[in-house]
Design a protein around this motif. Structure first.
Motif, PDB file in Angstrom:
ATOM      1  N   PRO A 445       0.836  -1.211   0.000  1.00 57.08           N
ATOM      2  CA  PRO A 445       0.000   0.000   0.000  1.00 57.08           C
ATOM      3  C   PRO A 445       0.865   1.253   0.000  1.00 57.08           C
ATOM      4  CG  PRO A 445       0.097  -0.948   2.187  1.00 57.08           C
ATOM      5  CD  PRO A 445       0.850  -1.897   1.302  1.00 57.08           C
ATOM      6  N   PHE A 446       0.274   2.324  -0.441  1.00 53.59           N
ATOM      7  CA  PHE A 446       0.975   3.606  -0.409  1.00 53.59           C
ATOM      8  C   PHE A 446      -0.053   4.712  -0.226  1.00 53.59           C
ATOM      9  CE2 PHE A 446      -0.130   2.955  -4.834  1.00 53.59           C
ATOM     10  CZ  PHE A 446      -0.621   4.174  -5.237  1.00 53.59           C
ATOM     11  N   GLU A 447       0.414   5.862   0.241  1.00 53.71           N
ATOM     12  CA  GLU A 447      -0.439   7.032   0.411  1.00 53.71           C
ATOM     13  C   GLU A 447       0.373   8.275   0.114  1.00 53.71           C
ATOM     14  OE1 GLU A 447      -3.150   9.189   3.874  1.00 53.71           O
ATOM     15  OE2 GLU A 447      -2.746   7.026   3.971  1.00 53.71           O
ATOM     16  N   LEU A 448      -0.194   9.156  -0.728  1.00 54.32           N
ATOM     17  CA  LEU A 448       0.506  10.355  -1.170  1.00 54.32           C
ATOM     18  C   LEU A 448      -0.358  11.578  -0.907  1.00 54.32           C
ATOM     19  CD1 LEU A 448       1.700   8.985  -4.635  1.00 54.32           C
ATOM     20  CD2 LEU A 448       3.007   9.003  -2.498  1.00 54.32           C
ATOM     21  N   THR A 449       0.309  12.742  -0.843  1.00 56.08           N
ATOM     22  CA  THR A 449      -0.411  14.002  -0.661  1.00 56.08           C
ATOM     23  C   THR A 449       0.080  15.014  -1.672  1.00 56.08           C
ATOM     24  OG1 THR A 449       1.197  14.760   0.965  1.00 56.08           O
ATOM     25  CG2 THR A 449      -0.761  13.631   1.814  1.00 56.08           C
ATOM     26  N   ALA A 450      -0.854  15.932  -2.034  1.00 49.14           N
ATOM     27  CA  ALA A 450      -0.514  16.983  -2.984  1.00 49.14           C
ATOM     28  C   ALA A 450      -1.491  18.130  -2.825  1.00 49.14           C
ATOM     29  CB  ALA A 450      -0.562  16.441  -4.408  1.00 49.14           C
ATOM     30  N   GLU A 451      -1.121  19.233  -3.417  1.00 50.35           N
ATOM     31  CA  GLU A 451      -2.007  20.393  -3.464  1.00 50.35           C
ATOM     32  C   GLU A 451      -2.597  20.469  -4.863  1.00 50.35           C
ATOM     33  OE1 GLU A 451      -1.316  25.133  -3.511  1.00 50.35           O
ATOM     34  OE2 GLU A 451      -0.504  24.081  -1.764  1.00 50.35           O
ATOM     35  N   ILE A 452      -3.906  20.675  -4.972  1.00 50.88           N
ATOM     36  CA  ILE A 452      -4.567  20.576  -6.265  1.00 50.88           C
ATOM     37  C   ILE A 452      -5.467  21.782  -6.504  1.00 50.88           C
ATOM     38  CG2 ILE A 452      -6.499  19.242  -5.312  1.00 50.88           C
ATOM     39  CD1 ILE A 452      -6.597  17.738  -7.977  1.00 50.88           C
ATOM     40  N   ASP A 453      -5.513  22.223  -7.721  1.00 47.57           N
ATOM     41  CA  ASP A 453      -6.499  23.214  -8.162  1.00 47.57           C
ATOM     42  C   ASP A 453      -7.663  22.401  -8.704  1.00 47.57           C
ATOM     43  OD1 ASP A 453      -8.015  25.157  -9.315  1.00 47.57           O
ATOM     44  OD2 ASP A 453      -6.418  26.015 -10.564  1.00 47.57           O
ATOM     45  N   ALA A 454      -8.561  22.079  -7.833  1.00 47.12           N
ATOM     46  CA  ALA A 454      -9.628  21.122  -8.156  1.00 47.12           C
ATOM     47  C   ALA A 454     -10.511  21.589  -9.293  1.00 47.12           C
ATOM     48  CB  ALA A 454     -10.472  20.836  -6.912  1.00 47.12           C
ATOM     49  N   GLY A 455     -10.650  22.879  -9.448  1.00 44.43           N
ATOM     50  CA  GLY A 455     -11.541  23.373 -10.495  1.00 44.43           C
ATOM     51  C   GLY A 455     -10.955  23.220 -11.891  1.00 44.43           C
ATOM     52  N   ASN A 456      -9.642  23.083 -12.005  1.00 45.62           N
ATOM     53  CA  ASN A 456      -9.010  23.034 -13.318  1.00 45.62           C
ATOM     54  C   ASN A 456      -8.254  21.730 -13.591  1.00 45.62           C
ATOM     55  OD1 ASN A 456      -9.648  25.755 -14.273  1.00 45.62           O
ATOM     56  ND2 ASN A 456      -8.347  26.424 -12.559  1.00 45.62           N
ATOM     57  N   ALA A 457      -7.866  21.031 -12.564  1.00 46.45           N
ATOM     58  CA  ALA A 457      -7.082  19.813 -12.751  1.00 46.45           C
ATOM     59  C   ALA A 457      -7.930  18.724 -13.399  1.00 46.45           C
ATOM     60  CB  ALA A 457      -6.531  19.334 -11.418  1.00 46.45           C
ATOM     61  N   THR A 458      -7.393  18.146 -14.458  1.00 42.32           N
ATOM     62  CA  THR A 458      -8.102  17.050 -15.149  1.00 42.32           C
ATOM     63  C   THR A 458      -7.411  15.712 -14.945  1.00 42.32           C
ATOM     64  OG1 THR A 458      -6.867  17.499 -17.172  1.00 42.32           O
ATOM     65  CG2 THR A 458      -9.012  18.600 -16.903  1.00 42.32           C
ATOM     66  N   ASN A 459      -6.166  15.722 -14.509  1.00 40.65           N
ATOM     67  CA  ASN A 459      -5.478  14.472 -14.236  1.00 40.65           C
ATOM     68  C   ASN A 459      -4.409  14.699 -13.185  1.00 40.65           C
ATOM     69  OD1 ASN A 459      -3.842  15.900 -16.360  1.00 40.65           O
ATOM     70  ND2 ASN A 459      -2.471  14.166 -15.973  1.00 40.65           N
ATOM     71  N   VAL A 460      -4.080  13.604 -12.474  1.00 39.71           N
ATOM     72  CA  VAL A 460      -3.044  13.619 -11.451  1.00 39.71           C
ATOM     73  C   VAL A 460      -2.029  12.543 -11.813  1.00 39.71           C
ATOM     74  CG1 VAL A 460      -2.506  13.332  -9.016  1.00 39.71           C
ATOM     75  CG2 VAL A 460      -4.679  14.404  -9.707  1.00 39.71           C
ATOM     76  N   PRO A 461      -0.799  12.924 -12.196  1.00 43.21           N
ATOM     77  CA  PRO A 461       0.196  11.912 -12.550  1.00 43.21           C
ATOM     78  C   PRO A 461       0.796  11.243 -11.314  1.00 43.21           C
ATOM     79  CG  PRO A 461       1.125  14.104 -12.812  1.00 43.21           C
ATOM     80  CD  PRO A 461      -0.307  14.302 -12.429  1.00 43.21           C
ATOM     81  N   VAL A 462       0.772   9.941 -11.319  1.00 48.72           N
ATOM     82  CA  VAL A 462       1.400   9.150 -10.262  1.00 48.72           C
ATOM     83  C   VAL A 462       2.575   8.400 -10.891  1.00 48.72           C
ATOM     84  CG1 VAL A 462       1.099   7.325  -8.566  1.00 48.72           C
ATOM     85  CG2 VAL A 462      -0.785   8.902  -9.043  1.00 48.72           C
ATOM     86  N   GLU A 463       3.786   8.670 -10.408  1.00 49.80           N
ATOM     87  CA  GLU A 463       4.988   8.075 -10.972  1.00 49.80           C
ATOM     88  C   GLU A 463       5.509   6.952 -10.090  1.00 49.80           C
ATOM     89  OE1 GLU A 463       7.855  11.120 -11.570  1.00 49.80           O
ATOM     90  OE2 GLU A 463       6.816  12.007 -13.289  1.00 49.80           O
ATOM     91  N   VAL A 464       5.916   5.860 -10.775  1.00 51.67           N
ATOM     92  CA  VAL A 464       6.485   4.710 -10.075  1.00 51.67           C
ATOM     93  C   VAL A 464       7.863   4.438 -10.701  1.00 51.67           C
ATOM     94  CG1 VAL A 464       6.217   2.307  -9.418  1.00 51.67           C
ATOM     95  CG2 VAL A 464       4.193   3.762  -9.699  1.00 51.67           C
ATOM     96  N   ALA A 465       8.924   4.517  -9.893  1.00 50.90           N
ATOM     97  CA  ALA A 465      10.280   4.209 -10.345  1.00 50.90           C
ATOM     98  C   ALA A 465      10.742   2.939  -9.644  1.00 50.90           C
ATOM     99  CB  ALA A 465      11.231   5.360 -10.040  1.00 50.90           C
ATOM    100  N   TYR A 466      11.353   2.037 -10.410  1.00 57.80           N
ATOM    101  CA  TYR A 466      11.762   0.755  -9.834  1.00 57.80           C
ATOM    102  C   TYR A 466      12.880   0.160 -10.684  1.00 57.80           C
ATOM    103  CZ  TYR A 466       8.886  -1.186 -13.574  1.00 57.80           C
ATOM    104  OH  TYR A 466       8.351  -1.498 -14.802  1.00 57.80           O
ATOM    105  N   THR A 467      13.541  -0.836 -10.113  1.00 61.63           N
ATOM    106  CA  THR A 467      14.613  -1.555 -10.810  1.00 61.63           C
ATOM    107  C   THR A 467      14.226  -3.019 -10.930  1.00 61.63           C
ATOM    108  OG1 THR A 467      16.319  -0.070  -9.938  1.00 61.63           O
ATOM    109  CG2 THR A 467      17.047  -2.211 -10.756  1.00 61.63           C
ATOM    110  N   THR A 468      14.356  -3.558 -12.166  1.00 62.13           N
ATOM    111  CA  THR A 468      14.116  -4.981 -12.388  1.00 62.13           C
ATOM    112  C   THR A 468      15.105  -5.491 -13.428  1.00 62.13           C
ATOM    113  OG1 THR A 468      12.489  -6.654 -13.038  1.00 62.13           O
ATOM    114  CG2 THR A 468      12.362  -4.532 -14.151  1.00 62.13           C
ATOM    115  N   ALA A 469      15.653  -6.649 -13.155  1.00 58.89           N
ATOM    116  CA  ALA A 469      16.637  -7.271 -14.059  1.00 58.89           C
ATOM    117  C   ALA A 469      17.771  -6.315 -14.399  1.00 58.89           C
ATOM    118  CB  ALA A 469      15.963  -7.763 -15.330  1.00 58.89           C
ATOM    119  N   GLY A 470      18.172  -5.503 -13.416  1.00 58.89           N
ATOM    120  CA  GLY A 470      19.299  -4.616 -13.619  1.00 58.89           C
ATOM    121  C   GLY A 470      18.981  -3.313 -14.314  1.00 58.89           C
ATOM    122  N   GLU A 471      17.718  -3.086 -14.707  1.00 59.50           N
ATOM    123  CA  GLU A 471      17.352  -1.859 -15.405  1.00 59.50           C
ATOM    124  C   GLU A 471      16.472  -0.995 -14.513  1.00 59.50           C
ATOM    125  OE1 GLU A 471      15.907  -2.207 -19.397  1.00 59.50           O
ATOM    126  OE2 GLU A 471      16.802  -4.179 -19.616  1.00 59.50           O
TER     127      GLU A 471
END
Length: 525
Positions: A445-471
């Motif tokens: 599980p994970f939980e994140l926080t951010a500040e948003i302009d709710a009236g104009n925001a159409t998407n929220v990017p969630v980034e996941v960085a990880y290493t697998t098989a050396g990459e």
């Protein structure tokens, strides 16, 4: 009477002959002077080179007096090839060997004559002859050219073979080619022995394709120190450049170490094993018999018509960056057309699942590259976000969800964070979250926080960085923020809409309630 007259006539003739100059009683008959022997050095004369004919002249012991050896010469028909004069005197029974130097312009069979002339005390001359037959071989250096690999726009090799057909060494041999551009078009040979052959390598750089006239000038010093020259002209073809470099990547067992010089992959054998791949050669699909595979053999084959230089293998990750554990691996300084070279690459420290083997090389004045992808068949992880929930309180955004590993290999160093854009800004305390390692078919599980302009925001990017098989990989998921309630309307229009809503609610209540009452009455009647 007739006998008396005949005798008188004979006596008179003898008296007349005796009175002629040069034919006195002291004259030396021809048969008293002989050329007893002739020798030729070298034994096989060559055209253009000096030849020594030695004549042995003998004055018979029965000669009445000494004689002066005036002249010894070698003639070919009416042409005198060489002569020796002022040779001194001969006493009766004495022998003298006289060398005469001659030179033959053309090879072939020669029928010569050796002449010796002597004079007696009365200056009477006597000449004797001795025939001499010999064969003259070609005396100039023999020149053969190998200029059949000239390619426009690149350095092209060529060769000239110089042979010495004579029986004596020639010195200071200079061979110069003209008619084709190049930096190294002159070569020298200090000494070329009798019957020896030497190959001289040249480098050309023809600027354009087509037919070229090439001149080969050979200058040399003969055995007697004279300088001579020979010119040979050839017509050669300069072909257009054809570039075709193939790369083959195949598994190699841990106990196998292919040689860096090709190990049997070069030449025609390398061509036979690599045909059919164009610029990218296909890997060997054969089984490795269960052996532990720790590396690969990378074979570079030059299918073109010009040498490639400074070939280097650069193992790269899927994102194009160089594999730091391997770096750059030299293959060969030069690979000629039709040749191959191989290197072994140890992959035991590489964790990536796929690689790209790029081969960098120089062709002509340019640096070029050809690449071959390679799959290491290793387990890799893949991320998926489930149960994603976004809630907005004013301008505060909270994101909660589960990150799952849907691949067959673990993922490590997992970090989840808010990407941010014009209307979304990551904020403390949940700008990002380090999860660590997630095994196959596991989640966190994970939980994140951010500040948003709710009236104009159409998407929220969630980034996941990880290493697998050396990459190291990064995945971005665009989440949709929750819709915000409309502002309540006031005034008369708002009242009517509220009334309409109440009436609609009342009607819906009646529709739901009446059937329930009827059902209950019938059941308990």
């Amino acid at each position: 009477m007739l006998r008396t007259r005949g005798a008188a006539l004979v006596i008179a003739v003898l008296l007349v002959i005796a009175g002629l100059p040069g034919l006195t009683a002291g004259a030396i008959p021809d048969n008293r002077v002989t050329i007893t022997d002739t020798t030729v050095s070298p034994g096989t004369p060559t055209a253009g080179a000096p030849t020594t004919v030695s004549a042995t002249v003998r004055l018979s012991a029965g000669s009445a007096s000494a004689a002066t050896l005036e002249r010894v010469e070698v003639v070919d028909g009416n042409e005198t090839l060489g002569a020796a004069t002022g040779l001194g005197s001969l006493t009766p029974g004495e022998t003298l060997s006289v060398p005469v130097t001659v030179r033959f312009d053309e090879p072939g069979s020669k029928n010569l004559t050796v002449l010796a002339t002597v004079s007696d005390v009365n200056d009477t001359l006597t000449t004797v002859r001795r025939p001499l037959s010999l064969v003259v071989e070609s005396g100039v250096p023999q020149v053969e050219t190998d200029l059949g690999r000239l390619v426009a726009g690149v350095d092209s090799p060529g060769a000239v073979v110089v042979s010495n057909p004579t029986t004596a060494a020639i010195r200071n041999v200079s061979v110069e080619l003209s008619g084709i551009d190049g930096e190294r078009t002159r070569r020298t040979i200090p000494t070329l022995g009798a019957g020896a052959t030497q190959t001289l390598n040249f480098s050309f750089h023809p600027t354009a394709e087509g037919t070229r006239n090439v001149t080969v000038d050979v200058a040399y010093t003969t055995a007697v120190g004279t300088r001579a020259a020979e010119r040979v002209e050839r017509s050669v073809e300069v072909v257009p450049l054809s570039e075709d470099v193939g790369v083959r990547v195949e598994r190699s067992a841990a106990d196998q170490q292919p040689a860096a010089d090709g190990g049997g992959g070069g030449g025609l054998a390398g061509l036979a094993s690599a045909l059919g791949g164009g610029n990218t050669l296909q890997p060997n699909d054969g089984s490795d018999d269960g052996q532990d595979t720790t590396g690969v053999a990378v074979t570079v084959t030059n299918f073109g018509n010009a040498p490639i230089r400074d070939a280097v293998v650069v193992p790269q990750l899927a994102n194009g960056s160089m594999v730091p554990e391997l770096g750059r691996i030299a293959v060969a300084d030069s690979i000629a057309p039709g040749e191959s070279a191989s290197v072994s690459v140890d992959l035991s420290d590489v964790r990536a699942s796929t690689l790209r083997f790029a081969v960098e090389y120089d062709l002509g004045d340019e640096s070029r590259e050809v690449a071959r992808p390679y799959d290491l068949d290793r387990s890799t992880g893949a991320v998926s976000i489930t149960g994603l929930n976004l809630s907005v309180d004013g301008d505060e955004l909270r994101i909660a969800g589960n990150l799952g590993n849907v691949g067959d290999g673990e993922i490590r160093g997992v970090v989840v964070g808010v990407g941010g854009n014009e209307y979304v800004v990551p904020t403390y305390p949940g700008r990002d979250q380090f999860i660590g390692t997630v095994g196959p078919s596991e989640f966190a599980p994970f939980e994140l926080t951010a500040e948003i302009d709710a009236g104009n925001a159409t998407n929220v990017p969630v980034e996941v960085a990880y290493t697998t098989a050396g990459e190291r990989r990064t995945t971005t998921i665009d989440a949709v923020p929750p819709a915000q309630p409309d502002e309540p309307e006031t005034g008369l229009l708002g009242g009517f809409r509220a009334l309409d809503g109440g009436l609609a609610g009342l009607g819906l209540g009646v529709l739901v309630t009446v059937p329930l009452v009827v059902f209950g009455v019938r059941r308990y009647r």
